[in-house]
Design a protein around this motif. Structure first.
Motif, mmCIF file in Angstrom:
data_model
loop_
_atom_site.group_PDB
_atom_site.id
_atom_site.type_symbol
_atom_site.label_atom_id
_atom_site.label_comp_id
_atom_site.label_asym_id
_atom_site.label_seq_id
_atom_site.Cartn_x
_atom_site.Cartn_y
_atom_site.Cartn_z
ATOM 1 N N PRO A 2 -72.559 -16.597 34.322
ATOM 2 C CA PRO A 2 -72.800 -15.163 34.532
ATOM 3 C C PRO A 2 -71.494 -14.376 34.638
ATOM 4 C CG PRO A 2 -73.121 -16.358 36.569
ATOM 5 C CD PRO A 2 -72.843 -17.384 35.507
ATOM 6 N N ALA A 3 -71.594 -13.085 34.431
ATOM 7 C CA ALA A 3 -70.446 -12.191 34.567
ATOM 8 C C ALA A 3 -70.055 -12.089 36.043
ATOM 9 C CB ALA A 3 -70.793 -10.819 34.019
ATOM 10 N N TYR A 4 -68.856 -11.631 36.289
ATOM 11 C CA TYR A 4 -68.365 -11.477 37.654
ATOM 12 C C TYR A 4 -68.720 -10.085 38.168
ATOM 13 C CZ TYR A 4 -65.781 -15.668 36.542
ATOM 14 O OH TYR A 4 -65.450 -16.940 36.166
ATOM 15 N N HIS A 5 -69.257 -10.035 39.363
ATOM 16 C CA HIS A 5 -69.699 -8.776 39.953
ATOM 17 C C HIS A 5 -68.735 -8.349 41.048
ATOM 18 C CE1 HIS A 5 -73.541 -8.741 37.858
ATOM 19 N NE2 HIS A 5 -73.503 -10.060 37.995
ATOM 20 N N SER A 6 -68.846 -7.106 41.434
ATOM 21 C CA SER A 6 -67.977 -6.564 42.474
ATOM 22 C C SER A 6 -68.335 -7.158 43.830
ATOM 23 C CB SER A 6 -68.107 -5.043 42.533
ATOM 24 O OG SER A 6 -67.339 -4.536 43.590
ATOM 25 N N GLU A 46 -59.697 -5.239 42.021
ATOM 26 C CA GLU A 46 -60.816 -6.061 41.573
ATOM 27 C C GLU A 46 -61.091 -5.848 40.079
ATOM 28 O OE1 GLU A 46 -64.642 -7.245 43.979
ATOM 29 O OE2 GLU A 46 -64.922 -5.252 43.086
ATOM 30 N N THR A 47 -61.025 -4.601 39.624
ATOM 31 C CA THR A 47 -61.256 -4.303 38.210
ATOM 32 C C THR A 47 -60.203 -4.969 37.337
ATOM 33 O OG1 THR A 47 -62.245 -2.177 38.799
ATOM 34 C CG2 THR A 47 -61.515 -2.447 36.523
ATOM 35 N N LEU A 48 -58.943 -4.866 37.731
ATOM 36 C CA LEU A 48 -57.866 -5.487 36.954
ATOM 37 C C LEU A 48 -58.004 -7.011 36.933
ATOM 38 C CD1 LEU A 48 -54.927 -3.212 38.072
ATOM 39 C CD2 LEU A 48 -55.807 -3.436 35.742
ATOM 40 N N ASP A 49 -58.427 -7.580 38.049
ATOM 41 C CA ASP A 49 -58.585 -9.036 38.120
ATOM 42 C C ASP A 49 -59.782 -9.534 37.293
ATOM 43 O OD1 ASP A 49 -56.394 -9.161 39.809
ATOM 44 O OD2 ASP A 49 -57.600 -9.289 41.642
ATOM 45 N N LEU A 50 -60.848 -8.744 37.249
ATOM 46 C CA LEU A 50 -62.075 -9.183 36.567
ATOM 47 C C LEU A 50 -62.157 -8.720 35.118
ATOM 48 C CD1 LEU A 50 -64.742 -8.547 39.358
ATOM 49 C CD2 LEU A 50 -63.597 -10.693 38.763
ATOM 50 N N PHE A 51 -61.256 -7.842 34.679
ATOM 51 C CA PHE A 51 -61.355 -7.257 33.347
ATOM 52 C C PHE A 51 -61.401 -8.301 32.240
ATOM 53 C CE2 PHE A 51 -59.128 -6.066 29.447
ATOM 54 C CZ PHE A 51 -60.037 -5.156 28.954
ATOM 55 N N ARG A 52 -60.437 -9.192 32.209
ATOM 56 C CA ARG A 52 -60.357 -10.125 31.084
ATOM 57 C C ARG A 52 -61.551 -11.065 31.044
ATOM 58 N NH1 ARG A 52 -54.086 -11.842 30.998
ATOM 59 N NH2 ARG A 52 -54.376 -11.886 33.225
ATOM 60 N N ALA A 66 -71.457 -0.554 43.439
ATOM 61 C CA ALA A 66 -70.046 -0.836 43.130
ATOM 62 C C ALA A 66 -69.906 -1.421 41.727
ATOM 63 C CB ALA A 66 -69.448 -1.781 44.167
ATOM 64 N N ASP A 67 -70.928 -2.134 41.248
ATOM 65 C CA ASP A 67 -70.902 -2.650 39.877
ATOM 66 C C ASP A 67 -70.883 -1.511 38.862
ATOM 67 O OD1 ASP A 67 -70.771 -5.346 40.416
ATOM 68 O OD2 ASP A 67 -72.915 -5.720 40.122
ATOM 69 N N ARG A 68 -71.545 -0.409 39.175
ATOM 70 C CA ARG A 68 -71.540 0.738 38.259
ATOM 71 C C ARG A 68 -70.140 1.325 38.148
ATOM 72 N NH1 ARG A 68 -76.591 0.784 40.490
ATOM 73 N NH2 ARG A 68 -78.268 0.835 38.964
ATOM 74 N N LEU A 69 -69.433 1.411 39.260
ATOM 75 C CA LEU A 69 -68.046 1.884 39.227
ATOM 76 C C LEU A 69 -67.174 0.881 38.495
ATOM 77 C CD1 LEU A 69 -65.911 3.946 40.044
ATOM 78 C CD2 LEU A 69 -65.753 2.808 42.262
ATOM 79 N N LEU A 70 -67.386 -0.400 38.728
ATOM 80 C CA LEU A 70 -66.641 -1.456 38.049
ATOM 81 C C LEU A 70 -66.801 -1.354 36.530
ATOM 82 C CD1 LEU A 70 -64.992 -4.164 38.471
ATOM 83 C CD2 LEU A 70 -67.198 -5.315 38.309
ATOM 84 N N ILE A 71 -68.008 -1.094 36.062
ATOM 85 C CA ILE A 71 -68.260 -0.967 34.624
ATOM 86 C C ILE A 71 -67.470 0.195 34.040
ATOM 87 C CG2 ILE A 71 -70.016 -0.336 32.904
ATOM 88 C CD1 ILE A 71 -72.036 -1.926 34.650
ATOM 89 N N VAL A 72 -67.517 1.344 34.696
ATOM 90 C CA VAL A 72 -66.794 2.516 34.197
ATOM 91 C C VAL A 72 -65.294 2.237 34.144
ATOM 92 C CG1 VAL A 72 -66.169 4.906 34.770
ATOM 93 C CG2 VAL A 72 -68.550 4.189 34.875
ATOM 94 N N LEU A 73 -64.758 1.575 35.156
ATOM 95 C CA LEU A 73 -63.327 1.287 35.187
ATOM 96 C C LEU A 73 -62.938 0.228 34.148
ATOM 97 C CD1 LEU A 73 -62.641 1.455 39.036
ATOM 98 C CD2 LEU A 73 -62.243 3.211 37.297
ATOM 99 N N ILE A 74 -63.785 -0.762 33.924
ATOM 100 C CA ILE A 74 -63.510 -1.763 32.884
ATOM 101 C C ILE A 74 -63.501 -1.100 31.509
ATOM 102 C CG2 ILE A 74 -64.514 -3.736 31.659
ATOM 103 C CD1 ILE A 74 -65.228 -4.933 34.382
ATOM 104 N N LEU A 75 -64.445 -0.211 31.268
ATOM 105 C CA LEU A 75 -64.472 0.492 29.987
ATOM 106 C C LEU A 75 -63.242 1.392 29.831
ATOM 107 C CD1 LEU A 75 -68.262 1.382 29.717
ATOM 108 C CD2 LEU A 75 -67.011 -0.394 28.477
ATOM 109 N N PHE A 76 -62.760 1.958 30.931
ATOM 110 C CA PHE A 76 -61.542 2.774 30.874
ATOM 111 C C PHE A 76 -60.329 1.903 30.534
ATOM 112 C CE2 PHE A 76 -57.832 4.697 33.021
ATOM 113 C CZ PHE A 76 -57.695 5.803 32.202
ATOM 114 N N ILE A 77 -60.256 0.699 31.095
ATOM 115 C CA ILE A 77 -59.154 -0.209 30.754
ATOM 116 C C ILE A 77 -59.192 -0.520 29.262
ATOM 117 C CG2 ILE A 77 -58.246 -2.555 31.008
ATOM 118 C CD1 ILE A 77 -59.018 -2.464 33.937
ATOM 119 N N SER A 78 -60.373 -0.750 28.716
ATOM 120 C CA SER A 78 -60.492 -1.014 27.274
ATOM 121 C C SER A 78 -59.934 0.145 26.464
ATOM 122 C CB SER A 78 -61.949 -1.238 26.879
ATOM 123 O OG SER A 78 -62.444 -2.401 27.451
ATOM 124 N N ASP A 79 -60.260 1.362 26.864
ATOM 125 C CA ASP A 79 -59.742 2.540 26.163
ATOM 126 C C ASP A 79 -58.229 2.645 26.306
ATOM 127 O OD1 ASP A 79 -62.310 3.124 25.373
ATOM 128 O OD2 ASP A 79 -62.601 4.741 26.828
#
Length: 180
Positions: A2-6, A46-52, A66-79
């Motif tokens: 499974p994916a990693y959650h906040s 947490e976002t930087l650690d879980l991004f890859r 918190a997972d919803r915020l994590l998703i938005v921040l992961i997508l921002f890192i991709s951009d």
């Protein structure tokens, strides 16, 4: 697997706007975000650690606000990574800092807006005041995330972005993009 959650999903006193958590962050950037303890990991760490690891997943079960915020921040890192990788010559650390800071403060859609890519999973802010607060909070977190991402991208001291981070520009978390 499974994916990693906040780990901050169970944060007891976290304010919510729509159904997204407003979590404390460690920052010097002015904004409405509550300040986190200096020795504790915040949502940006947490976002930087879980991004890859999470960017390899196409599906992500949301287990809390918190997972919803994590998703938005992961997508921002991709951009951000796509922006750094798009330059013809490798960006210097100063160029990357300026480019990503500009990207962080650029206009972006909020949950409930027509252009927001994940509206099916997010509730819109209840009113205009909440929407303004959420926008200010996300701008502040995006600026802090961009600053910490640049530090990680250029951590090796060569003056060129890390190829290990840039290799994730081809991967799209949940096959989505914030559209920046």
């Amino acid at each position: 697997m499974p994916a990693y959650h906040s780990s901050l999903n169970e944060e007891p006193d976290a304010r919510q706007v729509g159904n997204m958590s407003i979590l404390p962050i460690k920052t010097r950037i002015r904004g409405p975000a509550p300040l986190a303890e200096a020795e504790q990991a915040d949502i940006i760490d947490e976002t930087l650690d879980l991004f890859r690891a999470n960017s390899l997943f196409r599906n992500f079960e949301i287990k809390g606000p918190a997972d919803r915020l994590l998703i938005v921040l992961i997508l921002f890192i991709s951009d951000c990574l796509a922006k750094v990788a798009a330059s013809r010559a490798p960006m210097t650390q100063n160029e990357a800092t300026k480019t990503l800071n500009t990207l962080a403060v650029d206009q972006f859609p909020l949950p409930g807006d027509a252009m927001f890519p994940l509206n099916a999973h997010y509730a819109a802010p209840g009113n205009r005041v909440e929407a303004d607060y959420l926008r200010q909070y996300l701008v502040q977190t995006r600026q802090e995330l961009a600053a910490r991402l640049v530090d990680r991208l250029y951590a090796d001291g060569t003056g060129k972005p890390s190829k290990w981070w840039l290799s994730f520009t081809k991967r799209r978390f949940m096959n989505r993009s914030l559209g920046n």
